[in-house]
Motif scaffolding. Structure first.
Motif: not given
Length: 444
Positions: A46-72
């Motif tokens: 939630v710490a990185f979700t809330l401030p980064l989502l607020a910067k995105l524009l709907p319908g403007d393509g892929t703007q945020l990428l989050v990488l994680a070490p496992s499928q789960e």
């Protein structure tokens, strides 16, 4: 916090942001490159979700990428982010190995604003031009100390090279690592490090117990734990072979357990996680990579079936319990040598390790003094078959001995040699008698 998120934040039962959520909000919102270090269970997603989502524009393509070490962890993060993104009209897609790639490509055609994935699958889709990163404004590397080592580090570097040169980078972890100290040199960017591990108090009271137990009795001890009402545990293994052997033993004992390791399909892994989260099974057997970063609300216990070989690994394992102020229990299996080595490994940490016993379906911190357990020089709670008592002076017999009748005068002596219907005379004795009779006749 963005006004659009405040109501939902309260609906989820949060009274105030955690320390890491407060500390990184302004730097992330202003576009700074950030390293965020905070204990497990402190709300880093939630710490990185809330401030980064607020910067995105709907319908403007892929703007945020989050990488994680496992499928789960990727699926878990995508679920959390999707919950918040739906409030402001944003779409989230998960790209993980083991899932249907054609279905993922179809979802990419919908131009999601947020993509969450594992490095291998993301890089494959980028190489095939199925996923375009030219519109990215931010990349988050979650569990960075795990991703920035070995082959995954190379994948992460290749992905970042495909993004715009001014893309914002943020790295989050519960533990520091040498790789995080090399970010400026590696990526050529200035990074602000925010470390709240010493000040954060979101973790509840967690007991760290040492249970002296040989390897061949550990699966049976899990069977005994399963009888405790409401008990559940995430069970960690160092080797996949040991995990599979324990799983087979638990199945044979009709203990409800699922595994999260090996070459399982995504559907199987998702079913295992869902059944465990819903309390339908007692144990989730896993390895370190598979369980990295998992958030299982109100998890009662973590069991180290095999002890970790580093303090970093121990930290990530035990952080699955006692999250967000809840209490928890950590059970460390091992023989005397193993447990002494664990103490040495953790001597520079704040973990307080103490002996733990299991008796009468409960965990206690002192050796039980009942008559049954006092005479047993072995882990409490393991029952062994009693040895039969020996009877003094009595030898078992397999047949009855007939009494010998006394001989009366004038009667020939009878042989006491027992004969049976199957008794045969020794042919050599018979021939010896005939030869003696023949010699006597010749002398006469």
């Amino acid at each position: 916090m963005d006004k659009r998120f405040e109501t939902h934040f309260q609906e989820l039962g949060y009274s105030a942001p955690t320390m890491i959520q407060t500390a990184v909000a302004t730097p992330l919102a202003s576009g700074e490159n950030v390293v965020g270090l905070a204990p497990t269970g402190s709300g880093k997603t939630v710490a990185f979700t809330l401030p980064l989502l607020a910067k995105l524009l709907p319908g403007d393509g892929t703007q945020l990428l989050v990488l994680a070490p496992s499928q789960e962890l990727a699926q878990q993060t995508a679920t959390v982010m999707r919950d918040w993104a739906s409030l402001i009209g944003l779409k989230v897609t998960a790209l993980t190995g083991g899932a249907n790639v054609k279905r993922q490509i179809e979802k990419l055609r919908q131009n999601p604003e947020i993509v969450v994935g594992t490095p291998g699958r993301v890089l494959n889709l980028v190489s095939e031009r199925r996923l375009k990163l030219h519109l990215l404004v931010s990349i988050v590397i979650d569990e960075a100390d795990e991703l920035l080592v070995g082959e995954t580090r190379t994948d992460v570097e290749d992905i970042i090279r495909e993004a715009p040169g001014d893309v914002q980078l943020s790295f989050f972890s519960a533990t520091a690592s040498p790789a995080l100290d090399e970010l400026t040199q590696e990526f050529g960017v200035d990074v602000t490090t925010i470390d709240v591990r010493d000040q954060d108090r979101t973790q509840g009271d967690v007991t760290h117990g040492l249970m002296d137990l040989p390897a061949n009795l550990r699966a049976m001890m899990l069977r005994r734990f399963s009888r405790v009402a409401g008990f559940q545990a995430l069970v960690f293994f160092n080797q996949l072979g040991t995990l599979e052997k324990a799983a087979a033993t638990l199945r044979h004992e009709h203990v409800e357990a699922v595994s999260l390791a090996g070459k399982q399909r995504q559907v199987q892994r998702a079913d295992a996680m869902r059944n465990f989260r819903q309390g339908k099974v007692k144990f989730l057997l896993t390895t370190d990579v598979a369980a990295r970063g998992l958030d299982i609300p109100n998890l009662p216990a973590v069991i180290n079936f095999d002890l970790p070989d580093s303090a970093v690994t121990y930290t990530h394992r035990v952080g699955r319990t006692g999250r967000m102020g809840a209490s928890g229990l950590v059970i460390n299996f091992g023989n005397d040598h193993d447990l002494r080595r664990l103490k040495q490994t953790l001597k520079t940490t704040d973990y307080q390790l103490s002996p733990l016993y299991f008796a009468e379906n409960t965990f206690v911190d002192h050796r039980p003094t009942s008559e049954r357990t006092r005479s047993q020089d072995r882990p409490v709670g393991i029952e062994q078959p009693a040895k039969p008592e020996k009877q003094q002076g009595v030898q078992p017999t397999s047949h009855k001995v007939k009494p010998v009748k006394s001989r009366q005068e004038g009667q020939p002596m009878q042989s006491t040699k027992a004969t049976t219907p199957h008794h045969k005379k020794n042919k050599h004795s018979k021939n010896k008698g005939m030869r003696h009779k023949h010699r006597m006749n010749q002398e006469d």
